[in-house]
Motif scaffolding. Structure first.
Motif, PDB file in Angstrom:
ATOM      1  N   ARG A 285      87.701  24.593 -46.718  1.00  0.00           N
ATOM      2  CA  ARG A 285      86.471  24.077 -46.124  1.00  0.00           C
ATOM      3  C   ARG A 285      85.376  25.136 -46.023  1.00  0.00           C
ATOM      4  N   VAL A 286      85.693  26.392 -46.389  1.00  0.00           N
ATOM      5  CA  VAL A 286      84.724  27.480 -46.243  1.00  0.00           C
ATOM      6  C   VAL A 286      83.941  27.657 -47.542  1.00  0.00           C
ATOM      7  N   CYS A 287      82.597  27.683 -47.407  1.00  0.00           N
ATOM      8  CA  CYS A 287      81.719  27.886 -48.561  1.00  0.00           C
ATOM      9  C   CYS A 287      81.709  29.370 -48.915  1.00  0.00           C
ATOM     10  N   ARG A 288      81.835  29.718 -50.194  1.00  0.00           N
ATOM     11  CA  ARG A 288      81.870  31.134 -50.575  1.00  0.00           C
ATOM     12  C   ARG A 288      80.465  31.730 -50.561  1.00  0.00           C
ATOM     13  N   GLU A 289      79.440  30.883 -50.525  1.00  0.00           N
ATOM     14  CA  GLU A 289      78.064  31.355 -50.543  1.00  0.00           C
ATOM     15  C   GLU A 289      77.592  31.711 -49.127  1.00  0.00           C
ATOM     16  N   CYS A 290      77.659  30.746 -48.223  1.00  0.00           N
ATOM     17  CA  CYS A 290      77.154  30.998 -46.868  1.00  0.00           C
ATOM     18  C   CYS A 290      78.277  31.318 -45.887  1.00  0.00           C
ATOM     19  N   GLY A 291      79.524  31.143 -46.290  1.00  0.00           N
ATOM     20  CA  GLY A 291      80.646  31.532 -45.449  1.00  0.00           C
ATOM     21  C   GLY A 291      80.913  30.623 -44.262  1.00  0.00           C
ATOM     22  N   ARG A 292      80.225  29.472 -44.201  1.00  0.00           N
ATOM     23  CA  ARG A 292      80.422  28.559 -43.089  1.00  0.00           C
ATOM     24  C   ARG A 292      81.625  27.663 -43.344  1.00  0.00           C
ATOM     25  N   ASP A 293      82.266  27.221 -42.250  1.00  0.00           N
ATOM     26  CA  ASP A 293      83.253  26.149 -42.342  1.00  0.00           C
ATOM     27  C   ASP A 293      82.444  24.860 -42.261  1.00  0.00           C
ATOM     28  N   VAL A 294      82.327  24.163 -43.392  1.00  0.00           N
ATOM     29  CA  VAL A 294      81.408  23.028 -43.459  1.00  0.00           C
ATOM     30  C   VAL A 294      82.051  21.713 -43.023  1.00  0.00           C
TER      31      VAL A 294
END
Ligand SMILES: [Zn+2]
Length: 145
Positions: free
Chosen positions: A109-118
């Motif tokens: 669930r973690v974006c590699r770009e912004c690092g958020r758990d989306v």
């Protein structure tokens, strides 16, 4: 071939300890074929075993269930039938396994770009959330400086 058209014949199904004598609709790959609602009650499909809290435990299927869905486009479905006598109880994951699974799902669930758990699984092709993906595409198209 429609299982309903097959002539019925008597078969003995050996499922570990017991022999079942039942009417079947012929044989396919050496296994007796049953129509919908005709299989002995101790023979279950994989999902039926799971619902009953069991698993096939490496056994080979002892019979086949062949049926058609009501919808006209649906083809003939063949399901493997397993013996409940040879089945084992479903494995319950250890706390460590459950924790590892939780971590693996969280990582998806973690974006590699912004690092958020989306909060949703990001696509495996980009590993980006939709916001970052959208921004990248608009940048590539020259819409954003
Ligand atoms: Zn992102």
């Amino acid at each position: 071939m429609n299982p309903r058209r097959r002539p019925r014949q008597v078969v003995a199904v050996f499922d570990g300890r017991t022999h079942h004598v039942a009417w079947c609709r012929g044989f396919q790959d050496g296994l007796p074929v049953f129509g919908w609602g005709e299989a002995p009650s101790t023979l279950l499909t994989r999902s039926q075993l799971r619902e009953a809290g069991l698993r096939p435990a490496g056994q080979d299927p002892v019979a086949l269930l062949v049926f058609r869905h009501h919808r006209p486009y649906a083809r003939e479905t063949v399901a493997e039938l397993f013996s409940t006598v040879r089945a084992a109880l479903k494995r319950i994951p250890t706390p460590a396994q459950q924790a590892a699974l939780g971590r693996a799902l969280a990582a998806r669930r973690v974006c590699r770009e912004c690092g958020r758990d989306v909060g949703y699984c990001v696509p495996t092709s980009t590993r980006q959330c939709w916001d970052c993906f959208d921004l990248d595409h608009r940048t590539a198209l020259g819409e954003v400086a």
